[in-house]
Structures are given as structure tokens and as C-alpha cells.
Design a protein around this motif. Sequence first.
Motif, PDB file in Angstrom:
ATOM      1  N   LEU A  39       0.561  -1.786  -0.120  1.00 50.67           N
ATOM      2  CA  LEU A  39       0.444   0.254   0.175  1.00 50.67           C
ATOM      3  C   LEU A  39       1.014   1.460  -0.097  1.00 50.67           C
ATOM      4  O   LEU A  39       0.465   1.792  -0.927  1.00 50.67           O
ATOM      5  N   LYS A  40       2.026   0.807   1.052  1.00 49.79           N
ATOM      6  CA  LYS A  40       2.576   2.820   0.680  1.00 49.79           C
ATOM      7  C   LYS A  40       3.401   2.433  -0.589  1.00 49.79           C
ATOM      8  O   LYS A  40       3.153   4.262  -0.779  1.00 49.79           O
ATOM      9  N   ILE A  41       3.804   1.786  -0.701  1.00 45.89           N
ATOM     10  CA  ILE A  41       4.562   1.947  -2.556  1.00 45.89           C
ATOM     11  C   ILE A  41       3.457   2.035  -3.604  1.00 45.89           C
ATOM     12  O   ILE A  41       3.899   3.145  -4.298  1.00 45.89           O
ATOM     13  N   LEU A  42       2.464   2.136  -3.784  1.00 48.54           N
ATOM     14  CA  LEU A  42       1.274   2.077  -4.578  1.00 48.54           C
ATOM     15  C   LEU A  42       0.377   3.661  -4.457  1.00 48.54           C
ATOM     16  O   LEU A  42       0.385   4.259  -5.551  1.00 48.54           O
ATOM     17  N   LEU A  43      -0.276   3.733  -3.504  1.00 53.68           N
ATOM     18  CA  LEU A  43      -1.007   4.212  -2.761  1.00 53.68           C
ATOM     19  C   LEU A  43      -0.332   5.274  -2.520  1.00 53.68           C
ATOM     20  O   LEU A  43      -0.920   6.630  -2.876  1.00 53.68           O
ATOM     21  N   GLU A  44       0.820   6.228  -1.609  1.00 59.10           N
ATOM     22  CA  GLU A  44       1.689   6.413  -1.277  1.00 59.10           C
ATOM     23  C   GLU A  44       1.728   8.309  -2.092  1.00 59.10           C
ATOM     24  O   GLU A  44       1.115   9.001  -2.036  1.00 59.10           O
ATOM     25  N   PRO A  45       2.332   7.056  -3.583  1.00 65.64           N
ATOM     26  CA  PRO A  45       2.931   8.108  -3.808  1.00 65.64           C
ATOM     27  C   PRO A  45       1.444   8.401  -5.154  1.00 65.64           C
ATOM     28  O   PRO A  45       0.722   9.414  -6.025  1.00 65.64           O
ATOM     29  N   LEU A  46       0.148   7.627  -5.338  1.00 63.44           N
ATOM     30  CA  LEU A  46      -0.873   7.784  -5.928  1.00 63.44           C
ATOM     31  C   LEU A  46      -1.619   9.163  -5.176  1.00 63.44           C
ATOM     32  O   LEU A  46      -2.087  10.029  -6.419  1.00 63.44           O
ATOM     33  N   LEU A  47      -1.732   9.032  -3.967  1.00 62.07           N
ATOM     34  CA  LEU A  47      -2.681  10.521  -3.671  1.00 62.07           C
ATOM     35  C   LEU A  47      -1.553  11.320  -3.584  1.00 62.07           C
ATOM     36  O   LEU A  47      -1.988  12.637  -4.203  1.00 62.07           O
ATOM     37  N   ASP A  48      -0.606  11.209  -3.902  1.00 67.07           N
ATOM     38  CA  ASP A  48       0.093  12.485  -3.848  1.00 67.07           C
ATOM     39  C   ASP A  48       0.048  13.410  -5.179  1.00 67.07           C
ATOM     40  O   ASP A  48       0.314  14.598  -5.688  1.00 67.07           O
ATOM     41  N   ASP A  49       0.342  12.223  -6.174  1.00 67.59           N
ATOM     42  CA  ASP A  49      -0.046  12.805  -7.665  1.00 67.59           C
ATOM     43  C   ASP A  49      -2.114  13.571  -8.157  1.00 67.59           C
ATOM     44  O   ASP A  49      -2.028  14.502  -8.339  1.00 67.59           O
ATOM     45  N   TYR A  50      -2.972  12.685  -6.559  1.00 66.23           N
ATOM     46  CA  TYR A  50      -3.700  13.500  -6.907  1.00 66.23           C
ATOM     47  C   TYR A  50      -3.511  14.982  -6.416  1.00 66.23           C
ATOM     48  O   TYR A  50      -4.626  15.764  -6.848  1.00 66.23           O
ATOM     49  N   GLN A  51      -2.973  14.769  -5.591  1.00 65.01           N
ATOM     50  CA  GLN A  51      -3.177  16.012  -5.027  1.00 65.01           C
ATOM     51  C   GLN A  51      -2.118  17.188  -5.844  1.00 65.01           C
ATOM     52  O   GLN A  51      -2.917  18.615  -5.412  1.00 65.01           O
ATOM     53  N   TYR A  52      -1.352  17.171  -6.519  1.00 64.34           N
ATOM     54  CA  TYR A  52      -0.169  18.029  -7.483  1.00 64.34           C
ATOM     55  C   TYR A  52      -1.596  17.986  -8.481  1.00 64.34           C
ATOM     56  O   TYR A  52      -1.783  19.229  -8.879  1.00 64.34           O
ATOM     57  N   TRP A  53      -1.907  17.147  -8.939  1.00 67.20           N
ATOM     58  CA  TRP A  53      -2.857  17.435 -10.423  1.00 67.20           C
ATOM     59  C   TRP A  53      -4.050  18.865  -9.883  1.00 67.20           C
ATOM     60  O   TRP A  53      -4.744  19.149 -10.515  1.00 67.20           O
ATOM     61  N   VAL A 108      -7.734   2.671   0.420  1.00 66.30           N
ATOM     62  CA  VAL A 108      -8.633   3.623  -0.203  1.00 66.30           C
ATOM     63  C   VAL A 108      -9.302   3.013  -1.416  1.00 66.30           C
ATOM     64  O   VAL A 108      -9.109   2.066  -1.747  1.00 66.30           O
ATOM     65  N   ASP A 109     -10.611   3.257  -0.846  1.00 70.64           N
ATOM     66  CA  ASP A 109     -12.000   2.253  -1.917  1.00 70.64           C
ATOM     67  C   ASP A 109     -11.322   2.543  -3.340  1.00 70.64           C
ATOM     68  O   ASP A 109     -11.734   3.747  -3.931  1.00 70.64           O
ATOM     69  N   THR A 110     -11.726   1.355  -4.171  1.00 72.58           N
ATOM     70  CA  THR A 110     -11.286   2.022  -5.803  1.00 72.58           C
ATOM     71  C   THR A 110     -11.982   2.524  -6.129  1.00 72.58           C
ATOM     72  O   THR A 110     -11.937   3.194  -7.207  1.00 72.58           O
ATOM     73  N   ALA A 111     -12.846   2.064  -5.853  1.00 70.49           N
ATOM     74  CA  ALA A 111     -14.290   3.415  -6.774  1.00 70.49           C
ATOM     75  C   ALA A 111     -14.132   4.463  -5.844  1.00 70.49           C
ATOM     76  O   ALA A 111     -14.327   5.378  -6.811  1.00 70.49           O
ATOM     77  N   VAL A 112     -14.084   5.344  -5.150  1.00 71.48           N
ATOM     78  CA  VAL A 112     -13.293   6.302  -4.590  1.00 71.48           C
ATOM     79  C   VAL A 112     -11.935   7.173  -5.496  1.00 71.48           C
ATOM     80  O   VAL A 112     -11.857   7.803  -6.381  1.00 71.48           O
ATOM     81  N   LEU A 113     -10.953   5.917  -5.497  1.00 68.21           N
ATOM     82  CA  LEU A 113      -9.827   6.405  -6.777  1.00 68.21           C
ATOM     83  C   LEU A 113     -10.242   6.192  -8.213  1.00 68.21           C
ATOM     84  O   LEU A 113      -9.977   7.613  -8.921  1.00 68.21           O
ATOM     85  N   MET A 114     -11.723   5.403  -8.877  1.00 69.09           N
ATOM     86  CA  MET A 114     -11.749   6.307 -10.398  1.00 69.09           C
ATOM     87  C   MET A 114     -12.162   7.212 -10.526  1.00 69.09           C
ATOM     88  O   MET A 114     -12.654   8.125 -11.205  1.00 69.09           O
ATOM     89  N   ASN A 115     -13.346   7.332  -9.170  1.00 71.45           N
ATOM     90  CA  ASN A 115     -13.901   9.724  -9.671  1.00 71.45           C
ATOM     91  C   ASN A 115     -13.035  10.545  -8.981  1.00 71.45           C
ATOM     92  O   ASN A 115     -13.059  11.038  -9.841  1.00 71.45           O
ATOM     93  N   TRP A 116     -11.949  10.249  -8.388  1.00 65.95           N
ATOM     94  CA  TRP A 116     -10.916  10.794  -8.501  1.00 65.95           C
ATOM     95  C   TRP A 116     -10.162  10.871  -9.679  1.00 65.95           C
ATOM     96  O   TRP A 116      -9.766  11.833 -10.365  1.00 65.95           O
ATOM     97  N   HIS A 117      -9.348  10.294 -10.201  1.00 64.60           N
ATOM     98  CA  HIS A 117      -9.589   9.843 -11.872  1.00 64.60           C
ATOM     99  C   HIS A 117      -9.858  10.053 -12.442  1.00 64.60           C
ATOM    100  O   HIS A 117      -9.381  11.058 -13.462  1.00 64.60           O
ATOM    101  N   LYS A 118     -11.129  10.197 -12.957  1.00 62.25           N
ATOM    102  CA  LYS A 118     -12.328  10.718 -13.698  1.00 62.25           C
ATOM    103  C   LYS A 118     -11.636  11.976 -13.771  1.00 62.25           C
ATOM    104  O   LYS A 118     -12.008  12.894 -14.242  1.00 62.25           O
ATOM    105  N   LEU A 119     -12.075  12.575 -12.634  1.00 63.64           N
ATOM    106  CA  LEU A 119     -11.879  14.548 -12.318  1.00 63.64           C
ATOM    107  C   LEU A 119     -10.532  14.504 -12.375  1.00 63.64           C
ATOM    108  O   LEU A 119     -10.410  15.632 -13.283  1.00 63.64           O
ATOM    109  N   VAL A 120      -9.777  13.779 -12.568  1.00 68.07           N
ATOM    110  CA  VAL A 120      -8.777  14.418 -13.334  1.00 68.07           C
ATOM    111  C   VAL A 120      -8.055  14.606 -14.283  1.00 68.07           C
ATOM    112  O   VAL A 120      -8.406  15.305 -15.401  1.00 68.07           O
TER     113      VAL A 120
END
Length: 103
Positions: free
Chosen positions: A12-26, A77-89
Motif C-alpha cells: 500500500l505504501k509503495i502504490l497508494l502513497e505516491p498515487l495520493l501525492d499525484d492526486y494532490q498535485y493535479w 482507499v476504496d477503488t471506486a473512490v480512486l476511480m472517481n478521483w481519476h475521472k475528475l483529474v
Amino acid sequence: MLHSNLPEPQLLKILLEPLLDDYQYWFSRANTLLRTEVIPFLGVESQQALLHRVEEAQRNVTAAQSLFQATDGQVGVDTAVLMNWHKLVTECWQIAHQYRSSK
């Protein structure tokens, strides 16, 4: 499979942490664009609505990051939530691209 031998919290740390950082950036970039520029093809109300969605997503990402850090990577983080963020980005990328192309 990527890092399949790692315990789940490390994975989770390897995958989710940088993904959350990317969402914050975008979301931060989208927030800046929506606050500082008039995007004629969106219209004022649509631009404000999108800004509101981006700000809400930023707050949710911040909350997820805080929980992730407070639990030392034990919370995902639930995958559905990640997908919603991805769609918004993706929507924000498309609008930014269209805006830059129109200038």
C-alpha cells in the motif's frame, strides 16, 4: 505481479502513497487554473461547479493521506473512490488542454 512478496502495508505504501501525492498535485493545478483564469467555453457556473468538485476532492485526498499516515499505512482507499478521483483529474486535464489550445 509487482512486489507480490511484500506485506500488504508495504505494498500500500509503495502504490497508494505516491498515487495520493499525484492526486494532490493535479487537483492543486486544476484549482489554480479554475481560480485564476476565465474559461469561456465552460461558463461561469460550470467553472464554479468544477472548482467546487476539485476542492472537495482535494479535501478528501488530504483526509485519506492523513489517515494513511496516522495508521502507518494500514488504511487504504476504496477503488471506486480512486476511480472517481481519476475521472475528475482526467476531466481537468481535458479542460486545461482545451483551454491552452484555445489561447
